[in-house]
Scaffold this active site. Sequence first.
Site, PDB file in Angstrom:
ATOM      1  N   SER A 183       0.837  -1.200   0.000  1.00 52.56           N
ATOM      2  CA  SER A 183       0.000   0.000   0.000  1.00 52.56           C
ATOM      3  C   SER A 183       0.870   1.247   0.000  1.00 52.56           C
ATOM      4  O   SER A 183       1.982   1.247   0.547  1.00 52.56           O
ATOM      5  CB  SER A 183      -0.858  -0.019   1.274  1.00 52.56           C
ATOM      6  OG  SER A 183      -1.431   1.238   1.513  1.00 52.56           O
ATOM      7  N   TYR A 208      -2.104  -1.238  10.949  1.00 50.11           N
ATOM      8  CA  TYR A 208      -2.324  -1.757   9.586  1.00 50.11           C
ATOM      9  C   TYR A 208      -1.143  -1.375   8.691  1.00 50.11           C
ATOM     10  O   TYR A 208      -0.547  -2.227   8.021  1.00 50.11           O
ATOM     11  CB  TYR A 208      -3.636  -1.206   9.002  1.00 50.11           C
ATOM     12  CG  TYR A 208      -3.733  -1.415   7.508  1.00 50.11           C
ATOM     13  CD1 TYR A 208      -3.990  -2.684   6.977  1.00 50.11           C
ATOM     14  CD2 TYR A 208      -3.536  -0.360   6.609  1.00 50.11           C
ATOM     15  CE1 TYR A 208      -4.036  -2.897   5.607  1.00 50.11           C
ATOM     16  CE2 TYR A 208      -3.582  -0.564   5.237  1.00 50.11           C
ATOM     17  CZ  TYR A 208      -3.839  -1.834   4.750  1.00 50.11           C
ATOM     18  OH  TYR A 208      -3.876  -2.034   3.381  1.00 50.11           O
ATOM     19  N   LYS A 235       1.975  -3.738   6.863  1.00 53.43           N
ATOM     20  CA  LYS A 235       2.354  -3.773   5.439  1.00 53.43           C
ATOM     21  C   LYS A 235       3.861  -3.564   5.281  1.00 53.43           C
ATOM     22  O   LYS A 235       4.517  -4.237   4.491  1.00 53.43           O
ATOM     23  CB  LYS A 235       1.589  -2.700   4.655  1.00 53.43           C
ATOM     24  CG  LYS A 235       0.118  -2.991   4.490  1.00 53.43           C
ATOM     25  CD  LYS A 235      -0.102  -4.134   3.506  1.00 53.43           C
ATOM     26  CE  LYS A 235      -1.523  -4.647   3.538  1.00 53.43           C
ATOM     27  NZ  LYS A 235      -1.732  -5.867   2.795  1.00 53.43           N
TER      28      LYS A 235
HETATM   29  P1  NAD Z   1     -10.840  -7.424   1.204  1.00 48.31           P
HETATM   30  O1  NAD Z   1     -11.071  -7.399   2.661  1.00 48.31           O
HETATM   31  O2  NAD Z   1     -12.026  -7.281   0.302  1.00 48.31           O
HETATM   32  O3  NAD Z   1     -10.058  -8.762   0.793  1.00 48.31           O
HETATM   33  C1  NAD Z   1      -9.222  -9.455   1.675  1.00 48.31           C
HETATM   34  C2  NAD Z   1      -9.666 -10.906   1.683  1.00 48.31           C
HETATM   35  O4  NAD Z   1      -8.807 -11.667   2.547  1.00 48.31           O
HETATM   36  C3  NAD Z   1     -11.089 -11.111   2.180  1.00 48.31           C
HETATM   37  O5  NAD Z   1     -11.778 -11.872   1.226  1.00 48.31           O
HETATM   38  C4  NAD Z   1     -10.918 -11.867   3.510  1.00 48.31           C
HETATM   39  O6  NAD Z   1     -12.004 -12.732   3.749  1.00 48.31           O
HETATM   40  C5  NAD Z   1      -9.611 -12.577   3.296  1.00 48.31           C
HETATM   41  N1  NAD Z   1      -8.840 -12.870   4.513  1.00 48.31           N
HETATM   42  C6  NAD Z   1      -8.545 -12.037   5.538  1.00 48.31           C
HETATM   43  N2  NAD Z   1      -7.779 -12.653   6.454  1.00 48.31           N
HETATM   44  C7  NAD Z   1      -7.554 -13.912   5.984  1.00 48.31           C
HETATM   45  C8  NAD Z   1      -6.820 -15.022   6.473  1.00 48.31           C
HETATM   46  N3  NAD Z   1      -6.194 -14.978   7.649  1.00 48.31           N
HETATM   47  N4  NAD Z   1      -6.818 -16.166   5.733  1.00 48.31           N
HETATM   48  C9  NAD Z   1      -7.489 -16.243   4.565  1.00 48.31           C
HETATM   49  N5  NAD Z   1      -8.194 -15.200   4.054  1.00 48.31           N
HETATM   50  C10 NAD Z   1      -8.222 -14.061   4.744  1.00 48.31           C
HETATM   51  O7  NAD Z   1      -9.744  -6.312   0.877  1.00 48.31           O
HETATM   52  P2  NAD Z   1      -9.238  -5.746  -0.513  1.00 48.31           P
HETATM   53  O8  NAD Z   1      -9.635  -4.325  -0.587  1.00 48.31           O
HETATM   54  O9  NAD Z   1      -9.610  -6.667  -1.610  1.00 48.31           O
HETATM   55  O10 NAD Z   1      -7.675  -5.769  -0.234  1.00 48.31           O
HETATM   56  C11 NAD Z   1      -6.851  -6.839  -0.651  1.00 48.31           C
HETATM   57  C12 NAD Z   1      -5.428  -6.591  -0.159  1.00 48.31           C
HETATM   58  O11 NAD Z   1      -4.977  -5.347  -0.677  1.00 48.31           O
HETATM   59  C13 NAD Z   1      -5.290  -6.493   1.356  1.00 48.31           C
HETATM   60  O12 NAD Z   1      -4.076  -7.088   1.730  1.00 48.31           O
HETATM   61  C14 NAD Z   1      -5.239  -5.001   1.604  1.00 48.31           C
HETATM   62  O13 NAD Z   1      -4.531  -4.687   2.780  1.00 48.31           O
HETATM   63  C15 NAD Z   1      -4.489  -4.525   0.368  1.00 48.31           C
HETATM   64  N6  NAD Z   1      -4.772  -3.116   0.056  1.00 48.31           N
HETATM   65  C16 NAD Z   1      -6.059  -2.703  -0.103  1.00 48.31           C
HETATM   66  C17 NAD Z   1      -6.330  -1.369  -0.374  1.00 48.31           C
HETATM   67  C18 NAD Z   1      -7.760  -0.887  -0.529  1.00 48.31           C
HETATM   68  O14 NAD Z   1      -8.003   0.307  -0.445  1.00 48.31           O
HETATM   69  N7  NAD Z   1      -8.743  -1.754  -0.774  1.00 48.31           N
HETATM   70  C19 NAD Z   1      -5.277  -0.465  -0.497  1.00 48.31           C
HETATM   71  C20 NAD Z   1      -3.966  -0.914  -0.339  1.00 48.31           C
HETATM   72  C21 NAD Z   1      -3.719  -2.257  -0.067  1.00 48.31           C
HETATM   73  C1  UD1 Z   2      -6.953   4.889   3.709  1.00 47.59           C
HETATM   74  C2  UD1 Z   2      -5.975   4.483   4.786  1.00 47.59           C
HETATM   75  C3  UD1 Z   2      -4.760   3.852   4.151  1.00 47.59           C
HETATM   76  C4  UD1 Z   2      -5.177   2.695   3.259  1.00 47.59           C
HETATM   77  C5  UD1 Z   2      -6.182   3.219   2.228  1.00 47.59           C
HETATM   78  C6  UD1 Z   2      -6.703   2.140   1.345  1.00 47.59           C
HETATM   79  C7  UD1 Z   2      -6.336   6.031   6.660  1.00 47.59           C
HETATM   80  C8  UD1 Z   2      -5.749   7.135   7.475  1.00 47.59           C
HETATM   81  N1  UD1 Z   2      -5.618   5.624   5.607  1.00 47.59           N
HETATM   82  O1  UD1 Z   2      -6.325   5.826   2.855  1.00 47.59           O
HETATM   83  O2  UD1 Z   2      -3.891   3.374   5.157  1.00 47.59           O
HETATM   84  O3  UD1 Z   2      -4.066   2.152   2.590  1.00 47.59           O
HETATM   85  O4  UD1 Z   2      -7.296   3.794   2.928  1.00 47.59           O
HETATM   86  O5  UD1 Z   2      -7.501   1.260   2.071  1.00 47.59           O
HETATM   87  O6  UD1 Z   2      -7.404   5.533   6.951  1.00 47.59           O
HETATM   88  N2  UD1 Z   2     -12.612  11.047   3.413  1.00 47.59           N
HETATM   89  C9  UD1 Z   2     -13.637  11.866   3.807  1.00 47.59           C
HETATM   90  N3  UD1 Z   2     -14.735  11.293   4.380  1.00 47.59           N
HETATM   91  C10 UD1 Z   2     -14.871   9.952   4.563  1.00 47.59           C
HETATM   92  C11 UD1 Z   2     -13.816   9.108   4.142  1.00 47.59           C
HETATM   93  C12 UD1 Z   2     -12.689   9.693   3.585  1.00 47.59           C
HETATM   94  O7  UD1 Z   2     -13.556  13.081   3.669  1.00 47.59           O
HETATM   95  O8  UD1 Z   2     -15.895   9.497   5.101  1.00 47.59           O
HETATM   96  C13 UD1 Z   2     -11.429  11.635   2.769  1.00 47.59           C
HETATM   97  C14 UD1 Z   2     -10.125  11.395   3.503  1.00 47.59           C
HETATM   98  O9  UD1 Z   2      -9.883  12.400   4.453  1.00 47.59           O
HETATM   99  C15 UD1 Z   2      -9.111  11.390   2.347  1.00 47.59           C
HETATM  100  C16 UD1 Z   2      -9.914  10.836   1.169  1.00 47.59           C
HETATM  101  O10 UD1 Z   2     -11.280  11.034   1.503  1.00 47.59           O
HETATM  102  O11 UD1 Z   2      -8.726  12.709   2.030  1.00 47.59           O
HETATM  103  C17 UD1 Z   2      -9.671   9.347   0.926  1.00 47.59           C
HETATM  104  O12 UD1 Z   2      -9.887   8.638   2.136  1.00 47.59           O
HETATM  105  P1  UD1 Z   2      -9.917   7.036   2.199  1.00 47.59           P
HETATM  106  O13 UD1 Z   2     -10.791   6.508   1.125  1.00 47.59           O
HETATM  107  O14 UD1 Z   2     -10.215   6.634   3.593  1.00 47.59           O
HETATM  108  O15 UD1 Z   2      -8.427   6.629   1.805  1.00 47.59           O
HETATM  109  P2  UD1 Z   2      -7.019   7.135   2.436  1.00 47.59           P
HETATM  110  O16 UD1 Z   2      -7.215   7.936   3.645  1.00 47.59           O
HETATM  111  O17 UD1 Z   2      -6.230   7.709   1.328  1.00 47.59           O
END
Ligand code: NAD
Ligand code: UD1
Length: 338
Positions: free
Chosen positions: A124, A149, A153
């Site tokens: 991330s 979190y 990572k």
């Molecule tokens: P998500 O929660 O939809 O997907 C994660 C999946 O992992 C889920 O299906 C959950 O059931 C499964 N899971 C959790 N713990 C587990 C375990 N111990 N064993 C087996 N399965 C398990 O999340 P996502 O948004 O699809 O994210 C996927 C990955 O990307 C995550 O590692 C997340 O940290 C990373 N990531 C997500 C974002 C985002 O904004 N969505 C941003 C940066 C990184």
């Molecule tokens: C968040 C996480 C980051 C994670 C990423 C993807 C935090 C501090 N950071 O990033 O660690 O990798 O999600 O899962 O939580 N916002 C609003 N109102 C809301 C929600 C968000 O104004 O209800 C604003 C936030 O202040 C930010 C932007 O929208 O400026 C995006 O927010 P969000 O979607 O939560 O993502 P990040 O904060 O970038």
Amino acid sequence: MTVFLTGGAGFIGSHTALVLLEAGHDVVVYDNLSNASRESLNRVEQLTGQRIEFIAGDIRDGQHLDRVFAERDIDAVVHFAGLKAVGESTEQPLAYYDNNVAGTLSLCNAMDRADIRTLVFSSSATVYAESREMPLSEQAPTGRPTNPYGSSKLMIEWLLADLQQADPRWSIALLRYFNPVGAHESGRIGEDPQGRPNNLLPFISQVAVGRLPELAVYGSDYPTRDGTGIRDYIHVMDLAAGHLAALKAIEGTNGLHTWNLGTGQGYSVLEMIQAFEQAADRDIAYRLVERRPGDVAECWADASRAARDLGWRAERGLEEIMRDAWRWQSQNPNGFRG
Ligand code: NAD
Ligand code: UD1
């Protein structure tokens, strides 16, 4: 190739499964369904006309992984599984280190025992140190994350780098996602957060369908063009394509690579609201409130390394993001529950 997706039933995993199937690969999903439903994969099967092998399991269960790996011919692992709610991680740090860090350790040990050493990891942009210099390239310094979190990572990135250095047979890609949003263009699969959404776009979408009354905009006094936070929002289908490109690039090679997956373009919260309003043709009620602790003013990617090394770049713009997010939310107001 047969690709093993941990956490493949989740938001990014299900879209990546679809892209891999469409590219002709076999997909095995391993997920404990702690934050997903089996329905996402049923829909991927309907959309592609192809089968996914689903295995219910937890990455912390090394013995189960041993059996699963022994019975199949897996070429590569894409590791999505983990917990991802920033706020929750500050309340339950042990659960986050256990699922994310100990889970990855258990997975890598099982892969090693099974002679599978090709791994793509979901990292991330949260690993970067707070910076006034935008965009963020992969060379930008990593920081001291403000929550467990983010720390998990970064710890996993270190663990994987140490592993690859000690045993050069490993081929590892660290993919640093910026802000994944949107949904498959069919509207059949998308992001389905449990409970109150933490992230901006799912929150806006739920206000739009009437599940939530109004959006709180966290901070309007940032040093940005309109005072609200700026982020790099990347369409989940572009992100999924980035995984396919990374797998192709690392397959049959050795080494550790770090790639940003972002668009290189930042949008403010108010710009996001406006774009959603246009796509959905309805007003979003919002209120300007205090900043959210831990948020940075702006964050967007220098995505040129992925373009150069992988021949990949994000192709979908804000209009498509909003159109697809709205199609998913309006057709599935309660997510996979209907
Ligand atoms: P998500 O929660 O939809 O997907 C994660 C999946 O992992 C889920 O299906 C959950 O059931 C499964 N899971 C959790 N713990 C587990 C375990 N111990 N064993 C087996 N399965 C398990 O999340 P996502 O948004 O699809 O994210 C996927 C990955 O990307 C995550 O590692 C997340 O940290 C990373 N990531 C997500 C974002 C985002 O904004 N969505 C941003 C940066 C990184
Ligand atoms: C968040 C996480 C980051 C994670 C990423 C993807 C935090 C501090 N950071 O990033 O660690 O990798 O999600 O899962 O939580 N916002 C609003 N109102 C809301 C929600 C968000 O104004 O209800 C604003 C936030 O202040 C930010 C932007 O929208 O400026 C995006 O927010 P969000 O979607 O939560 O993502 P990040 O904060 O970038």
